[in-house]
Design a protein around this motif. Sequence first.
Motif, PDB file in Angstrom:
ATOM      1  N   ALA A  48       0.680  -0.822   3.274  1.00  0.00           N
ATOM      2  CA  ALA A  48       0.698   0.367   2.408  1.00  0.00           C
ATOM      3  C   ALA A  48       1.821   1.283   2.885  1.00  0.00           C
TER       4      ALA A  48
ATOM      5  N   VAL B 126       2.201  -0.838  -2.409  1.00  0.00           N
ATOM      6  CA  VAL B 126       1.442  -1.740  -1.532  1.00  0.00           C
ATOM      7  C   VAL B 126       2.017  -3.142  -1.651  1.00  0.00           C
TER       8      VAL B 126
ATOM      9  N   ARG C 251       1.332  -7.239  -0.258  1.00  0.00           N
ATOM     10  CA  ARG C 251       0.428  -8.180   0.408  1.00  0.00           C
ATOM     11  C   ARG C 251       1.171  -9.488   0.657  1.00  0.00           C
TER      12      ARG C 251
ATOM     13  N   THR D 195      -1.691  -6.647   4.623  1.00  0.00           N
ATOM     14  CA  THR D 195      -1.609  -5.630   3.568  1.00  0.00           C
ATOM     15  C   THR D 195      -0.819  -4.449   4.105  1.00  0.00           C
TER      16      THR D 195
ATOM     17  N   ASP E 279       3.331   5.171  -1.614  1.00  0.00           N
ATOM     18  CA  ASP E 279       2.137   4.742  -2.362  1.00  0.00           C
ATOM     19  C   ASP E 279       2.235   3.317  -2.900  1.00  0.00           C
TER      20      ASP E 279
END
Length: 364
Positions: free
Chosen positions: A280, A306, A308, A278, A304
């Motif tokens: 960020a 993200v 994955r 993950t 901000d």
Amino acid sequence: MESIGEKLRSRRIEEGYSLDQVCRDTNIAKSYLEALEQEDFAAFPGEPYLIGFLRNYSDYLGLDVNEMISLYKNFKIQEQPVPMDELLVKQGPSPVLFVLLGVFVIAAAVLGVLFFPRLKTSSSSNVEPAVVQETVKEAPVAADESVFLFSDEIIEQRFNTGTRIELPDLGPDYSITLVAADEEVLLSLSGEEASLKLGEERRLDLNGDGRDDLNLLIRDIDPAAGTVVLRLDKAVTGPQQASVNTEDIPVGTAQIASRTLSPRVIYRASSPEVITLTAAFRGNCLLRYEYDDEPRQERFFQRDEVLRLSFSNTLKVWASNGGAVQGRIKGEDVSLGRSGQVVARLLKWRITDGQYELVLYPLY
């Protein structure tokens, strides 16, 4: 007004960084770092360089970049002297001046009526017509493009469009010219054009001898100002080193000892598992990644956002701003690098004493 230099110096001391360490991490010359902290703005060759270094240094320290640049612009406005004529009280013309002016106009009118017909008659037969000569201004000669001699081993600097970077080690026939800066950077590499994107890195063999002469990285593009921050690195000179041919470290080697990073074990398991990274984003970053047998992907991320990524065997990641990416795997923080640092990393399973380990390797 709040001191720019004091904010930089106090934050650096608070973080426990020395100027030498900041110089290594950001590739900004120590003399320019000292000039920023001392607010010696005259030490910079131009304002684009100053703002570029201020932006990178502030971002490295975790300061608000826009706020720091605004402080500098306010400082510049306050430093500009007020013209003397604006400080003087302007008085209106004296009434006596109007009276004298009126008398002069009336006298001139009377003399004109009495003498103008006579002067016109006597002068018309004696004076030859004037010859009007036109002065042709020569077109300004275009200034030669600026030349930068790259004699250091490594440099990161903001260049203007039209700058020609010469490499004295190779001779006068080999150079890099910054042709244009827009969405991509157009370069002339010893006469051959090449187009590179923000964050793109390329090894160059300018003289065609099969040996890389230098590594070139596009660190920043400012289309409005027509400038580009380039990182040039001669440390790659020589044949490109092959990857170390072992099962667990196919990552290459560093040619400079100080750049060598140790692999880090992120997670241990009795058998390989599907792993999710993950990521960020704390700032803008161009990210390239490829995992397992999937094709390489590339995307520009903003603050901000993200991402994955799940993989079962290997994951390779290239980031234009390592400090902007905060990764987590199995609850463990995974740092890719410092702010403004271009990094490449490999996550891969390996076996050690019968146990599987997920290892983070540096890529060179």
